[in-house]
Design a protein around this motif. Structure first.
Motif, mmCIF file in Angstrom:
data_model
loop_
_atom_site.group_PDB
_atom_site.id
_atom_site.type_symbol
_atom_site.label_atom_id
_atom_site.label_comp_id
_atom_site.label_asym_id
_atom_site.label_seq_id
_atom_site.Cartn_x
_atom_site.Cartn_y
_atom_site.Cartn_z
ATOM 1 N N LEU A 1 0.826 -1.200 0.000
ATOM 2 C CA LEU A 1 0.000 0.000 0.000
ATOM 3 C C LEU A 1 0.864 1.257 0.000
ATOM 4 O O LEU A 1 0.612 2.199 -0.758
ATOM 5 C CB LEU A 1 -0.927 0.003 1.212
ATOM 6 C CG LEU A 1 -1.772 1.274 1.408
ATOM 7 C CD1 LEU A 1 -2.686 1.502 0.214
ATOM 8 C CD2 LEU A 1 -2.576 1.186 2.704
ATOM 9 N N GLN B 1 -6.083 6.995 -0.272
ATOM 10 C CA GLN B 1 -5.575 5.918 0.571
ATOM 11 C C GLN B 1 -6.716 5.072 1.127
ATOM 12 O O GLN B 1 -6.652 3.836 1.124
ATOM 13 C CB GLN B 1 -4.745 6.484 1.714
ATOM 14 C CG GLN B 1 -4.192 5.408 2.650
ATOM 15 C CD GLN B 1 -3.303 5.997 3.733
ATOM 16 O OE1 GLN B 1 -3.118 7.204 3.804
ATOM 17 N NE2 GLN B 1 -2.759 5.146 4.579
ATOM 18 N N GLY B 2 -7.771 5.734 1.606
ATOM 19 C CA GLY B 2 -8.908 4.997 2.150
ATOM 20 C C GLY B 2 -9.567 4.107 1.104
ATOM 21 O O GLY B 2 -9.940 2.963 1.387
ATOM 22 N N ARG C 1 -7.274 1.128 0.316
ATOM 23 C CA ARG C 1 -7.355 0.143 1.394
ATOM 24 C C ARG C 1 -8.554 -0.775 1.186
ATOM 25 O O ARG C 1 -8.467 -1.994 1.346
ATOM 26 C CB ARG C 1 -7.479 0.841 2.748
ATOM 27 C CG ARG C 1 -6.191 1.378 3.317
ATOM 28 C CD ARG C 1 -6.399 1.856 4.747
ATOM 29 N NE ARG C 1 -5.206 2.450 5.284
ATOM 30 C CZ ARG C 1 -4.174 1.771 5.774
ATOM 31 N NH1 ARG C 1 -4.226 0.434 5.801
ATOM 32 N NH2 ARG C 1 -3.113 2.387 6.237
ATOM 33 N N GLN D 1 -7.614 -4.139 2.926
ATOM 34 C CA GLN D 1 -6.798 -3.883 4.103
ATOM 35 C C GLN D 1 -7.556 -3.013 5.088
ATOM 36 O O GLN D 1 -8.195 -2.037 4.704
ATOM 37 C CB GLN D 1 -5.486 -3.191 3.720
ATOM 38 C CG GLN D 1 -4.566 -4.053 2.874
ATOM 39 C CD GLN D 1 -3.205 -3.395 2.664
ATOM 40 O OE1 GLN D 1 -2.888 -2.396 3.291
ATOM 41 N NE2 GLN D 1 -2.415 -3.956 1.786
ATOM 42 N N SER D 2 -7.456 -3.356 6.378
ATOM 43 C CA SER D 2 -8.109 -2.570 7.409
ATOM 44 C C SER D 2 -7.286 -1.334 7.717
ATOM 45 O O SER D 2 -6.050 -1.373 7.636
ATOM 46 C CB SER D 2 -8.275 -3.400 8.684
ATOM 47 O OG SER D 2 -9.069 -4.551 8.433
ATOM 48 N N PRO D 3 -7.928 -0.229 8.069
ATOM 49 C CA PRO D 3 -7.165 0.962 8.455
ATOM 50 C C PRO D 3 -6.427 0.722 9.754
ATOM 51 O O PRO D 3 -6.822 -0.114 10.550
ATOM 52 C CB PRO D 3 -8.242 2.034 8.626
ATOM 53 C CG PRO D 3 -9.501 1.252 8.912
ATOM 54 C CD PRO D 3 -9.377 -0.025 8.144
#
Length: 205
Positions: free
Chosen positions: A91, A191-192, A195, A200-202
């Motif tokens: 990421l 980015q959010g 994810r 992918q979890s924050p």
């Protein structure tokens, strides 16, 4: 003697000089003004050439902007690829590649948005648009390589994810909701979304 080493003839040097003067003049004006307020006559005057000569190199104002932005876009992609190569996390590497591109487009937001929309909706056979689309494909290839470099994502899936992330980038930059937001805010939004795309979890806390 290699033909590639042959110097340019006078005619070719003159054409190259005019093209660079046009690019420089357009770049100076587009750095200061929105594409809608700049005229081709202003660009021709600043480049010190006749308007008819200008049209031999770019038929429309949109093409002139694309000519200028392609150069900036190429540099941003180069910078992003170099930055991403030094980052290990998938990421983080993707974000490192995209960050210079976002800065490039938002440097002059109206012109940057116009540029991206023109690449998507304009004539793909026009030389400057074709060059811009080649750059966009290079960005997508860079994303694909980053996504697939650790072997956890199959090649076909990496290619599809790269296309999705490219769409996220485009919509995040060109959407009116982000028009007046700072680069860091737009990057946080991107980015959010990435994810979510990558599952992918924050981070907690």
């Amino acid at each position: 003697m290699s033909l590639s080493a042959s110097p340019l003839g006078r005619r070719e040097r003159s054409k190259q000089d005019k093209k660079e003067r046009i690019r420089a003049a357009a770049g100076e004006l587009f750095a200061l003004h929105d594409v809608g307020t700049v005229t081709t006559q202003q660009i021709a005057d600043r480049a010190d050439i006749a308007i008819g000569t200008l049209y031999l190199y770019a038929a429309t104002k949109a093409e002139l902007l694309i000519m200028v932005q392609n150069q900036k876009f190429a540099t941003a992609i180069d910078d992003g690829l170099s930055a991403a190569a030094a980052v290990k996390g998938r990421l983080d590497a993707v974000l490192a590649l995209l960050h210079p591109v976002v800065i490039c487009v938002l440097e002059h937001v109206e012109n940057g948005r116009f540029y991206l929309n023109e690449l998507v909706s304009g004539d793909p056979t026009e030389p400057y648009r074709r060059e811009g689309l080649t750059l966009a494909a290079r960005l997508e290839d860079g994303l694909r390589a980053l996504l697939g470099r650790d072997g956890r994502i199959r090649a076909g899936d990496a290619r599809m994810l790269a296309r999705v992330i490219t769409a996220v980038l485009h919509l995040s930059i060109t959407g009116t909701v982000n028009r007046d937001r700072a680069v860091d805010d737009v990057m946080a939004d991107i980015q959010g979304q990435i994810r979510a795309v990558l599952g992918q979890s924050p981070p907690q806390g």
